[in-house]
Design an enzyme around this catalytic site. Sequence first.
Site, PDB file in Angstrom:
ATOM      1  N   ASN A  15       0.836  -1.211   0.000  1.00  0.00           N
ATOM      2  CA  ASN A  15       0.000   0.000   0.000  1.00  0.00           C
ATOM      3  C   ASN A  15       0.864   1.251   0.000  1.00  0.00           C
ATOM      4  O   ASN A  15       0.557   2.231  -0.678  1.00  0.00           O
ATOM      5  CB  ASN A  15      -0.947  -0.004   1.202  1.00  0.00           C
ATOM      6  N   MET A  90       0.459  -2.668  12.287  1.00  0.00           N
ATOM      7  CA  MET A  90      -0.264  -3.663  13.065  1.00  0.00           C
ATOM      8  C   MET A  90      -0.208  -3.409  14.572  1.00  0.00           C
ATOM      9  O   MET A  90      -0.067  -4.334  15.363  1.00  0.00           O
ATOM     10  CB  MET A  90       0.273  -5.067  12.747  1.00  0.00           C
ATOM     11  N   ASN A 107      -6.550   4.894   8.281  1.00  0.00           N
ATOM     12  CA  ASN A 107      -6.088   3.497   8.211  1.00  0.00           C
ATOM     13  C   ASN A 107      -6.823   2.790   7.081  1.00  0.00           C
ATOM     14  O   ASN A 107      -7.961   3.128   6.759  1.00  0.00           O
ATOM     15  CB  ASN A 107      -6.422   2.802   9.535  1.00  0.00           C
ATOM     16  N   HIS A 109      -8.259  -0.976   6.029  1.00  0.00           N
ATOM     17  CA  HIS A 109      -8.571  -2.291   6.589  1.00  0.00           C
ATOM     18  C   HIS A 109      -9.077  -3.194   5.459  1.00  0.00           C
ATOM     19  O   HIS A 109      -9.912  -2.767   4.653  1.00  0.00           O
ATOM     20  CB  HIS A 109      -9.634  -2.158   7.681  1.00  0.00           C
TER      21      HIS A 109
END
Length: 214
Positions: A15, A90, A107, A109
């Site tokens: 990412n 994490m 964030n 997910h």
Amino acid sequence: METPIAVLISGSGSNLQSIIDQAEAGTLPIRICCVIANKPDAFGLERARKHGIPAVCILSRGKTRAEHEKEIIAVLESHGVELVVLAGYMRQLSPVLLERFKGRVINIHPALLPSFPGTHGHEDAWNYGVKVSGCTVHFVDEGCDTGAIILQAVNPIEPGDTLETFKKRGLSIEHQALPEAIRLYCAGRLRIDGRRVIVAPDPVESTGGTRCIG
Ligand code: GRF
């Protein structure tokens, strides 16, 4: 104007790579000031260095969350970071960092929240037998994947999918969703209203292609 951002990672950093690529392509108005990992072997650190981005490991092991985050904040402040992007980071954040960067931490997910929060979103969705999954980009609060949702993208299960093909496609969807959420943030188009994130219309589209100035 480029928004100064930091990316926090714990692992591969694919990412992160998508953010770097879009920034370098000129489609994301950001400057990645630093990449911070909490694990020394996080491959994303190498990705950052390859692109000339300052990359630091701030070990979390053996530290309280508050102690660890104070070290992170010092680095973020030294770079004048405005937005903190968690991309496969994490470790849950505490009020120490969240208060300092209130409304400025997002964030990604790998599931359609509020379904399947936690560390194994892809696997949990797959094992549950869902027909549609996807990813969620959200503002971060003190809960586990509970913050207000900025955007979601879907990943329908396809005939013949295995967990691996499902995950691979899901990750490539993430690589579009996270930069898009950052783009919205940078354009000042996000406003948190309780649980809801209001996304202002694109000024270009809403004026039929004529950008409003002033
Ligand atoms: C992604 O699936 C992300 O949604 C989750 O952790 C994974 C990180 O992958 N939070 P990468 O390190 O960006 O490749």
